[in-house]
Structure formats: C-alpha cells, structure tokens
Enzyme design. Structure first.
Site, short mmCIF file in Angstrom:
data_model
loop_
_atom_site.label_atom_id
_atom_site.label_comp_id
_atom_site.label_asym_id
_atom_site.label_seq_id
_atom_site.Cartn_x
_atom_site.Cartn_y
_atom_site.Cartn_z
N MET A 119 0.85 -1.18 0.00
CA MET A 119 0.00 0.00 0.00
C MET A 119 0.88 1.22 0.00
O MET A 119 1.95 1.22 0.61
CB MET A 119 -0.90 0.00 1.22
CG MET A 119 -0.19 0.19 2.51
SD MET A 119 -1.21 -0.17 3.92
CE MET A 119 -1.46 -1.92 3.71
N CYS A 120 0.51 2.22 -0.73
CA CYS A 120 1.38 3.37 -0.84
C CYS A 120 0.65 4.52 -1.52
O CYS A 120 -0.43 4.37 -2.06
CB CYS A 120 2.64 3.02 -1.61
SG CYS A 120 2.41 1.85 -2.95
N GLY A 121 1.29 5.68 -1.45
CA GLY A 121 0.73 6.86 -2.07
C GLY A 121 1.79 7.58 -2.88
O GLY A 121 2.99 7.49 -2.59
N ASN A 163 2.40 2.36 -6.85
CA ASN A 163 1.34 2.22 -5.85
C ASN A 163 0.62 0.92 -6.14
O ASN A 163 0.16 0.71 -7.26
CB ASN A 163 0.39 3.42 -5.97
CG ASN A 163 -0.78 3.36 -5.02
OD1 ASN A 163 -0.86 2.49 -4.17
ND2 ASN A 163 -1.71 4.29 -5.17
N ILE A 189 4.97 7.42 -0.22
CA ILE A 189 4.82 6.89 1.13
C ILE A 189 4.46 5.42 1.03
O ILE A 189 3.79 4.99 0.08
CB ILE A 189 3.73 7.63 1.94
CG1 ILE A 189 2.44 7.73 1.13
CG2 ILE A 189 4.22 9.00 2.34
CD1 ILE A 189 1.32 8.38 1.89
#
Length: 711
Positions: free
Chosen positions: A1-3, A85, A62
């Site tokens: 999971m990431c942004g 992502n 992130i």
C-alpha cells in the site's frame, strides 16, 4: 500500500536558468511542499516517506508494507526514477529470471518498483506495461534527453492516479506551469492547487465515465492507459490494453465442463498470486457467492496445498471480516457470512453498523472518496476497513469485479435477451426467437416502469435514439439512475444544461474502437458488461467501495476477479453460460428497498446469474450459496425521523452551506430534509441528501470556490 505525489515543471526545454543558490532554495521549497502533500495522503502508507528532487521534477512516495519497498526507486545509472502504488505479481519470479538471464539485468532488491524499472529499461514504453499483472498505478521519470515522464494505471482502475496543472509560483525566474500527479486529489492542496467544481462533469455524469472528476482541471489517468509528458510539456494519453470479447458469430466448441474447469483454474491462480505478502492477509466476506468463493478457494489452498496466506503458514487460522446492518432481510448478510465461515472453519470478525455509526462516519467517508455516492454502503465499507487494521491485517482479498464478468446484475438481462446467443445455438432462447423476444419486452417494460417511477433512484428521461451508437445496449440508461437528476440543481444550472442527456455524454467518453466492436462484433450483453466496467465500476464502485474507503485505514485490497488473465478467459465465454435461462428453478421472495424491487422477482424466477461461476465453485461453497441469487451490497435507505442520520444531514446540509456550493437548489434540499425520513419516507429525497451532504463536506474540507455561471 502506498501513495504517490509528483510535481514536475511542464516545459523542461530550458534548465539551469538560475544560480546555484536559487536552485538550492527552489529544491528546498519543493521538498517542503511535497512532504506536506504526502502528509495529506499519509493514510495510504503512514510508516515511511521518500522524496527525490532535481531541477525539473520532484517525486514523493509513502509506503507501509516492507522496508525493501522504500521509494522512489532509482535505476543503477541514476537516470530513471520510479514510484509504484499497489501490487505487481511475478509468479515464481519468472519475470525477474527472464530479465536477468536473457537481458542481463542485475536486481538489487525484490521490490515491485525495481521490477518496473527493469521492464522499462528492457522493453521501453508502452511495451513494459504488457508484462505487469496486478493492481497498480505508477510514475516513471526518465531524465535522459531532457526528461520524459510516464504515468500509468492498471487495466481496471483498481488503483487511482490523478493529475492537474498549476502555475509555478515558487519556481525559478520565469515561473511557468507545473504538472501535479497524485494518488488522491487532496494531495494537490499542498502544491498550489485551488479547487473549483466542474459543474458540467457533475451534471452530465461524465466524471464516472471519462477523464474528468468533480474538480475543474483535475483529471484521471484512465484505467489501462499510460500518459506520456515530453520535454516540451506536451501530454498524450494512450491505451495499452482493453477488454476484448468473443465474436458473437463464433460457435463455442468447448463443453460446459471444460469451461467451468477453466474458470476454476484461472480463478484459483489469481487468488494464489494475491496471497503472497510480507504481512497477514485476510478476506472480506459478505453473504454473496463471490467473496464466499474467494474464502473457499483460499481455505483449500492453505489447508490442502500448504500455500502461505501472507506471512502466515497453513497452521494459522484464516480470518474473514464482514459487516452487519441493523434489522433483518436483504440488507444484512452477516448471518449467511457466519454460516459460510463456520462451514469453512475460519474465523470471522464483524463490524456492526447501526444508525449512529453511519452518521458519525458519513463526512469522513465522503472526504476520502472525493465524490458523492448514491448509498450509505460506502460508509459501511469505510467502517469495515477499520476491523482488519485493528486486528493486525494490512491486506485483504475481496470479491469486486465478479458481477461485471459474470453478468451478476439484473439490469444485464435486457441486453442478454436482445440477440440470440449464436455461440450456443442449441440453447432454448437461441432456438426460440419468439420466446426470447417476448421475454425481452417484458423485462424492458418492467425496467422502463421502474425508471419512470423513481423507486428511490434519480429520474432521467431516456432517449432511445441515444443508444443507437452502441447497438441499443441499454445499461448506461440504468447507470443514469445513480446520477443526480437536473431537478436538484440551481436554476442557472438547469437552464445551462437543459435537456442534458446523461447516457449520451457517457457514451461519448468511450473509446471509438470499443464502440465499433459494440455495433458489429460483440453480443449486446458483452457490450453491456464493457460499458458498465469502463464507467461505473472503474470510476465509482472501485473508489467508494474499493481503494479509497479501504486505504483510508491503510488497508490494501486485492480483487482476484479483476485479474486480467482471468478476465481474458471469461470474456471469451458465451453469454449463455454466464446468465442461464432456468425457469424451472425455485426462487425465494425478494422485495423491499432494493432499487429493482418488483422487477427482480420474475427475473430471478427465470434466470440464474453467474451460472458458470456457480458450477466452477461447487467444491468450495455450500449448497445455500450455490442456490442463492445475487444480492447487491447496499445499506438500508429508510431511517427514523429525528434520528442520528436525520440530525447529521440537517447539521451538514444547512442553507448557508448549500448556497455556498453555488450549483444546488436549496429549496430542493429543504424539502428533502422533510421528506427523506420517517413513515412514508421518499427514497429520492434520501439520495438527494446523501449526494448534497458529500458535496458540502468536500466544499468545506477542500476549501472549494463557490460555483457560479461563467466560472
């Protein structure tokens, strides 16, 4: 999971224009702004932050799953920089092995981002995208030859990616424009974006069919597309993949048993791939066939084949999560979910959604979704996603996409009956044209009456001429019931968009190549599946019931039914094995507050949805699930007067707040506040309040400028 958050000078033909000191100061400002942008989407990956900056571009990321995935990732020569992502699946490290042995690439990590870099370095764009399997969005910046930027999304739009252009107020001498790219629009707020409503996109409904969003100038990288931004700032978006369906004139040579076995094998493979993770993996389990089958196959893989479920081995107990709505009947499926969990011998944790909980979480859900919704089901999904996180899970498997592949919704039936299924000419409806045409007219008239009555949905006039461009496929007429009707908008909006044709606007957003196949090649029900998948699924359901409500709580959801290898197999199946004509089968009574109440009864008496999936899944599900007809995931829409929801929507939808939107008629909202609750509650009024309540929430939290005629 990431942004992801990216800021890049749009025109990069002139570089190094300022002094070294000025360049250093600019970089420092960009790093501060990008860090603030990432903070606004920190829920997508709160454990790590990475930023890379040069004179032209700044890339931020992130993440939350594994330190080995720290991003941005850089090529060995330092020229290519990437953020990814989502999740990319490499079965048995086959891609890595081929890149290493055949192309001499030396891997330094097991991160998905390095795999993307390796594929891009080897095959270039867009060919590298052909090798990616999974749910992802990504940005690559290649600083050779002045800088080339590539942004792309997975084939179904599971993971989001937005872009906009702002004036560079803090850049070097000469200013210019900057392109911003992010996983959520709210990330732009720290980078100079001043949000305005795109009233046209809202009224015409094109925000859920094409590139536009609710916000003026904010657009999507479309599913299965890649966007290239050249050194001169020219932007081009192209499609690298699309759904393809069998030619409707081609006869099926396989037996039903062969087709069912193929579905079982391809679905099992898709689930097996998605069980790989460095963290525990759980399952969202409703009372439906789709998630129950995911749970059943997962249980088989773990116990019979010893497959690890995330970082847990076969001795660990499989954990499922479900939601419980108040009351009994079609809205609450927790009972059957519990029976399924008991049958499988897996753990199940419930989130009870009472009225107060829905009211308390309504605004936060709207803020994270970044668009309005027809129903409170998104609030339920938003709350459900707190449960796995509270119990140590960061990844869950879900059942999204099955209805689109297997014609699981009743509104696919009219298009199924439009033409005989020539792939299976021996089926009763293919042999008996008179019977098929009679059934078609009965079904279509029932839906026409439903649309005229409102029945809790928004009312739109449907011009039959509109659908000639798509071979009279009618599904977008049904989709318009999810689109707010013109009556609720301010007078200047009603005048400006008088006679707006929502289905036509959405049809115009579809690729020309697909519309040609819809007219000449695909069976109408396959055309219907395509149009729904490229509109409502991608831009609405996978947002408010998918990524945005899950990632709000740092949960990465993986939908195996949206595996593109599985999809390619399913799209080559004949219509008659997906939606089977089974008038001899009994059906339990279905009535009440569902959108198609009154229509569904006789449809389910005559047809079995997802028939081939039921046959494929027989070894893994109970008899109850095998025989159960499709129930949509929806929240109750009738609530008491002066209760928590009524009071919450009164609190949000004040006259001052509604009038500050600029494009909504306060009088309609005032009447809705009186009519939407209590005895004899009006369903359309309730939908009005949900939609306007979301707009007011976004207006306040984003600081959106009031919409006016001409702006």
């Amino acid at each position: 999971m990431c942004g992801i958050s990216v800021s890049i000078r749009l025109d990069r033909r002139q570089t190094g224009r300022g002094t070294a000191a000025a360049s250093q100061e600019t970089r420092a400002k960009l790093e501060t702004l990008l860090s603030k942008s990432l903070d606004l989407i920190a829920h997508r990956g709160p454990d790590a932050k990475g930023i890379w900056i040069n004179d032209d571009a700044s890339v931020g990321h992130i993440n939350d799953l594994t330190p080995s995935g720290t991003q941005p990732h850089h090529s060995a020569d330092g020229h290519i920089h990437a953020v990814v992502n989502g999740e990319i699946y490499d079965e048995g490290d086959a891609l890595r092995t081929r890149l290493a042995t055949e192309h001499g690439y030396v891997f330094h990590s097991h991160a998905d981002t390095e795999l993307v870099l390796a594929l891009y370095s080897t095959y270039g764009a867009p060919r590298f995208l052909d090798h990616l399997r999974g749910e992802f969005s990504l940005v690559l910046y290649d600083d050779r030859d002045g800088g080339r930027l590539i942004a792309a999304r997975d084939r179904f739009g599971i993971k989001p990616l937005f872009w906009t252009i702002v004036q560079d107020k803090d850049g070097e001498e000469g200013g210019g424009e900057r392109l911003l790219i992010a996983a959520e629009a709210k990330a732009f707020l720290a980078l100079g974006w001043e949000p305005e409503w795109d009233v046209g996109a809202i009224v015409e409904g094109v925000w859920q069919a094409g590139e536009r969003t609710l916000f003026k100038g904010v657009q999507k990288v479309l599913p299965a597309c890649w966007m290239e931004v050249g050194r001169d700032g020219q932007m081009v978006q192209r499609r690298y993949w699309d759904m393809e369906y069998r030619d409707k004139r081609e006869r099926e040579a396989r037996s039903v048993e062969e087709m069912a076995l193929g579905v079982r094998e391809k679905l099992t493979e898709a689930i097996r791939l998605r069980l790989r993770a460095d963290v525990p993996v759980g399952i969202y389990l409703s009372g439906g066939l789709d998630s129950s089958l995911v749970a059943g196959i997962t249980t088989h893989l773990v116990r019979e084949e010893g497959i690890r479920i995330g970082n847990r081995d076969a001795t660990s107990r499989i954990c499922c999560f479900t939601i419980e709505f108040p009351g009994e009947g079609h809205f609450d499926e927790s009972g059957i979910a519990e029976r399924t969990a008991s049958h499988l011998g897996v753990q199940i944790l419930k989130k009870r959604m009472d009225e107060a909980t829905l009211a308390d979480n309504f605004a936060d859900s709207a803020y994270h979704c970044e668009h309005h919704n027809f129903d409170l089901n998104s609030v339920g999904k938003f709350c459900l996603s707190t449960v796995p996180r509270e119990n140590g899970f960061k990844v869950v498997l879900t059942g999204e996409g099955s209805d689109e592949h297997f014609t699981g919704y009743p509104f696919f039936v009219p298009d199924f009956l439009r033409e005989p299924d020539l792939a299976m000419p021996d089926t009763e409806l293919s042999r008996d044209s008179e019977l098929r045409e009679k059934l078609q007219e009965k079904v279509r008239e029932a839906f026409r009456a439903l649309m005229r009555s409102g029945a809790g949905m928004f009312r739109h006039e449907v011009d039959t001429e509109t659908f000639r461009a798509v071979n009279d496929v009618s599904v977008l007429g049904w989709a318009s019931a999810f689109q707010p009707s013109l009556h609720m908008f301010a007078p200047w909006v009603r005048e400006t968009w008088a006679g707006v044709n929502v289905p036509l606007a959405e049809i115009n957003e579809m690729p020309a190549e697909a519309k040609e196949k819809i007219r000449n090649k695909w069976h109408p029900v396959h055309s219907s599946q395509y149009l729904w998948s490229r509109s409502m699924l991608a831009n609405n359901l996978l947002t408010c019931l998918g990524d945005r409500t899950e990632m709000a709580h740092s949960i990465e959801a993986r939908p195996p039914f949206l595996d593109h290898v599985l999809s390619d197999y399913l799209n080559a199946l004949p219509p008659s094995v997906k939606l089977a004509f089974t008038p001899e089968m009994e059906d339990s009574d279905r009535s009440g507050g569902l959108p198609w109440a009154g229509t569904r009864n006789f449809i389910t008496e005559l047809f079995t949805d997802k028939w081939i999936l039921r046959e494929a899944g027989k070894p893994y599900i109970t008899k109850e699930l095998y025989e159960r007809k499709k129930q949509p995931y929806m929240a109750p829409n009738r609530w008491p007067k002066d209760g928590p929801l009524h009071n919450k929507l009164r609190e949000i939808c004040t006259r001052d707040a509604v009038e500050k939107l600029g494009f909504v008629d306060w009088e309609v909202v005032r009447q809705a506040l009186d009519a939407a609750f209590g005895e004899g509650a009006d369903g359309v009024s309730f939908r009005v309040l949900l939609v306007v309540g979301a707009w007011v929430t976004l207006s306040k939290r984003f600081g959106i400028k009031r919409a006016e005629l001409g702006n």
